[in-house]
Write a protein that holds these residues in place. Structure first.
Motif, short mmCIF file in Angstrom:
data_model
loop_
_atom_site.label_atom_id
_atom_site.label_comp_id
_atom_site.label_asym_id
_atom_site.label_seq_id
_atom_site.Cartn_x
_atom_site.Cartn_y
_atom_site.Cartn_z
N VAL A 18 -46.67 55.32 39.27
CA VAL A 18 -46.36 56.42 40.17
C VAL A 18 -47.06 57.70 39.73
O VAL A 18 -47.11 58.66 40.46
CB VAL A 18 -44.84 56.65 40.21
CG1 VAL A 18 -44.13 55.45 40.72
CG2 VAL A 18 -44.30 57.06 38.86
N TRP A 109 -29.62 56.03 34.44
CA TRP A 109 -29.11 57.05 35.35
C TRP A 109 -27.77 57.63 34.89
O TRP A 109 -27.47 58.81 35.14
CB TRP A 109 -29.01 56.52 36.78
CG TRP A 109 -30.35 56.43 37.45
CD1 TRP A 109 -30.99 55.30 37.87
CD2 TRP A 109 -31.25 57.52 37.74
NE1 TRP A 109 -32.21 55.61 38.41
CE2 TRP A 109 -32.41 56.97 38.34
CE3 TRP A 109 -31.19 58.90 37.54
CZ2 TRP A 109 -33.48 57.75 38.76
CZ3 TRP A 109 -32.26 59.68 37.95
CH2 TRP A 109 -33.39 59.11 38.54
N VAL A 329 -38.28 56.04 37.23
CA VAL A 329 -39.12 55.99 38.43
C VAL A 329 -40.36 55.14 38.17
O VAL A 329 -40.79 54.36 39.02
CB VAL A 329 -39.51 57.41 38.88
CG1 VAL A 329 -40.51 57.36 40.03
CG2 VAL A 329 -38.27 58.19 39.31
N GLN A 333 -37.21 52.38 39.56
CA GLN A 333 -35.76 52.53 39.57
C GLN A 333 -35.30 53.86 40.14
O GLN A 333 -34.16 54.29 39.88
CB GLN A 333 -35.22 52.41 38.13
CG GLN A 333 -35.58 51.12 37.43
CD GLN A 333 -34.62 49.99 37.76
OE1 GLN A 333 -34.01 49.98 38.82
NE2 GLN A 333 -34.49 49.04 36.86
N GLY A 334 -36.17 54.55 40.90
CA GLY A 334 -35.79 55.84 41.46
C GLY A 334 -36.84 56.36 42.42
O GLY A 334 -37.89 55.72 42.62
N PRO A 335 -36.58 57.51 43.03
CA PRO A 335 -37.53 58.07 44.01
C PRO A 335 -38.87 58.42 43.38
O PRO A 335 -38.92 59.14 42.38
CB PRO A 335 -36.80 59.33 44.51
CG PRO A 335 -35.79 59.66 43.47
CD PRO A 335 -35.38 58.37 42.87
N ARG A 336 -39.94 57.93 43.97
CA ARG A 336 -41.27 58.10 43.40
C ARG A 336 -41.68 59.56 43.24
O ARG A 336 -42.44 59.91 42.35
CB ARG A 336 -42.31 57.39 44.28
CG ARG A 336 -42.15 55.87 44.31
CD ARG A 336 -43.09 55.24 45.32
NE ARG A 336 -44.49 55.46 44.99
CZ ARG A 336 -45.20 54.67 44.20
NH1 ARG A 336 -44.64 53.62 43.64
NH2 ARG A 336 -46.47 54.91 43.96
N LEU A 337 -41.14 60.43 44.09
CA LEU A 337 -41.54 61.84 44.07
C LEU A 337 -41.32 62.49 42.72
O LEU A 337 -42.14 63.28 42.25
CB LEU A 337 -40.76 62.61 45.14
CG LEU A 337 -41.03 64.13 45.21
CD1 LEU A 337 -42.48 64.39 45.60
CD2 LEU A 337 -40.08 64.80 46.20
N ASN A 348 -41.95 67.27 38.22
CA ASN A 348 -40.93 67.09 39.25
C ASN A 348 -39.62 66.60 38.65
O ASN A 348 -38.53 66.97 39.11
CB ASN A 348 -41.42 66.11 40.32
CG ASN A 348 -42.49 66.71 41.21
OD1 ASN A 348 -42.74 67.91 41.17
ND2 ASN A 348 -43.13 65.88 42.02
N ARG A 461 -30.39 46.55 44.12
CA ARG A 461 -31.82 46.86 44.06
C ARG A 461 -32.58 45.70 43.42
O ARG A 461 -33.68 45.34 43.86
CB ARG A 461 -32.04 48.15 43.26
CG ARG A 461 -31.56 49.41 43.95
CD ARG A 461 -31.74 50.62 43.03
NE ARG A 461 -33.13 50.79 42.67
CZ ARG A 461 -34.00 51.53 43.36
NH1 ARG A 461 -33.61 52.16 44.45
NH2 ARG A 461 -35.26 51.62 42.98
#
Length: 471
Positions: A18, A109, A329, A333-337, A348, A461
């Motif tokens: 990512v 998390w 990420v 395991q999480g939002p790519r952003l 970020n 997931r």
């Protein structure tokens, strides 16, 4: 329980990364050594230990010794895995390798939430100290200033974080060392202007266990959670010049650091000050001891030390949360952003972690009677959940390493697997004690709810990813 094959020693998943670039290795060995040294000296030691002493009396020394032994086992297990596979996701990566993606998701998390809430709490605590010095200044303004400062240090190159932590840790180490030296001199009766208390405070006022086993249990639980934060050094090691050597050195010196700073401090305090002195619980045990020694300005000295400890913890927790988020990420395991890395920094992830921390501060103002206490209860036992994942992961990965890559076992857990199993049984015992105590039962149940939600989410997931891979 699902198993996954061991991935390469990075945080990146098998799919396309990512981030455009990897994290840098900007932390020097001196940074890592001081982070490891200062990481055991937190505000929990300076302030939180007062409640433990008030409950357990002189037996708090034994409580810190027992919980410190458990922490040594946990750090040794974590050090073994981190030296073999350095990763900024630390125990989350190890849990994924050993147990499955759902375990890495849950451990990572839950720890991220813990660190972000802690950032908010530390900002509030630091602001209260400064407004005490500068009455009339708004507390929220100081919170905002501290958040912006450490947001800035963590958005810049990682060496900036390392420099801040180096000097923060150095100040804490000097302060605690001076305290211990003065305390020992007073106990020996050679400090000018003071008389040795002998053993009167250890045996008088109800004896070594003044409140019986219940008081000792409360002190033991308080001591366990005072050790939180040691895990950050294995996260930071992934960005050091020599991750394997850094982790190995930090873990091998953990024993004497815990013995000297925690157990030593408690021994000095309960020898110098009667455990039932109101000052111990009201203004803190270190202040009470300095006041007993007749050191002028003891309150302000301790306020400065506590402020440094709080700011250091803020800086370290924003760092640790951002690296954990980025690692999650990178493994899908999480939002790519929030996983993108620019100039070697997951900016970020730093922003997301800081915003969540600031949201916790706002909740303490907006909903101080319901939402905020619920949030505090929710993270109450997270560190124990993380320790369980560490122990189970080490139990699985040690056998795999001995079979596949024995040369990577630079750090070895003592008496494997006996002490790993002993540690797991001790953690189960602490969970039982928390459930038994009204003061900690709500924390355990709230943390259990958070963990259950994350486990279910992680399993869903994982099943979707496995289904997608098959189709």
């Amino acid at each position: 329980m699902s198993r996954t094959p061991a991935p390469p020693p990075t945080d990146a998943p098998a799919s396309a990364p990512v981030a455009d670039s990897a994290l840098t290795h900007g932390l020097k060995q001196r940074h890592l050594s001081m982070i490891a040294l200062g990481g055991v000296i937190g505000a929990g030691l300076f302030v939180g230990s007062g409640a433990g002493i008030a409950a357990a009396g002189p037996s708090i020394v034994l409580a810190y010794g027992i919980s410190g032994l458990l922490v040594m086992f946990v750090m040794r297990m974590l050090g073994e895995m981190s030296a073999a596979n350095p990763a900024s996701g630390s125990f989350s990566v190890h849990a994924e390798r050993a147990i499955g993606p759902w375990a890495g998701f849950t451990a990572g998390w839950s720890f991220w939430v813990l660190l972000c809430v802690a950032v908010g709490l530390e900002a509030i605590g630091a602001a209260k100290i400064v407004t005490g010095w500068l009455p009339g200044t708004p507390e929220w303004a100081w919170v905002a200033l501290f958040m912006l400062v450490f947001l800035g240090t963590n958005l810049a190159a990682v060496k900036n974080f390392g420099e801040f932590e180096f000097w923060f840790a150095a100040l804490k180490v000097v302060a605690i060392t001076l305290f211990l030296v003065l305390g020992v001199l007073a106990i020996l009766g050679v400090l000018p202007g003071t008389d040795s208390p002998g053993g009167s405070n250890l045996t008088g006022e109800g004896g070594f266990l003044p409140n019986g086993s219940d008081g000792f249990i409360i002190g033991l639980l308080a001591s366990v959670f005072a050790y939180g934060g040691l895990e950050t050094v294995t996260i930071a090691a992934a960005e050091s010049e020599n991750p394997v050597r850094g982790v190995a050195k930090a873990v091998r010196t953990a024993m004497w650091r815990i013995a000297v700073f925690y157990v030593g401090s408690m021994a000095v305090i309960v020898t110098l000050v009667p455990w039932d002195d109101p000052e111990v619980a009201e203004v803190g045990p270190f202040y009470a001891a300095l006041d007993r020694l007749g050191i002028s300005g003891a309150a302000e000295i301790m306020n400065v030390v506590i402020l440094v400890a709080l700011l250091s913890a803020m800086n370290a927790n924003i760092y640790g949360a951002s690296r954990m988020a980025r690692s999650l990420v990178a493994r899908g395991q999480g939002p790519r952003l929030i996983g993108t890395v620019s100039s070697g920094v997951p900016r970020n992830a730093v922003l997301a972690s800081s915003v969540f921390g600031f949201l916790c501060v706002l909740l303490s103002y907006w909903r101080p009677d319901d939402v905020f206490p619920w949030l505090l209860n929710m993270i109450g036992a997270v560190i124990l959940v993380v320790w369980v994942f560490i122990a189970v992961s080490q139990l699985i990965l040690r056998s795999r390493l001995e079979r596949e890559s024995p040369e990577k076992l630079v750090v070895r857990m003592w008496l494997f697997p006996v002490l790993t199993i002993v540690a797991l049984l001790a953690m189960a015992g602490i969970f039982f004690l928390m459930l038994r105590q009204p003061e900690t039962r709500d924390q355990l149940l709230a943390t259990g709810a958070l963990t259950a939600v994350l486990i279910v989410t992680g399993l869903v997931r994982q099943k979707r990813a496995e289904h997608g891979a098959r189709t």
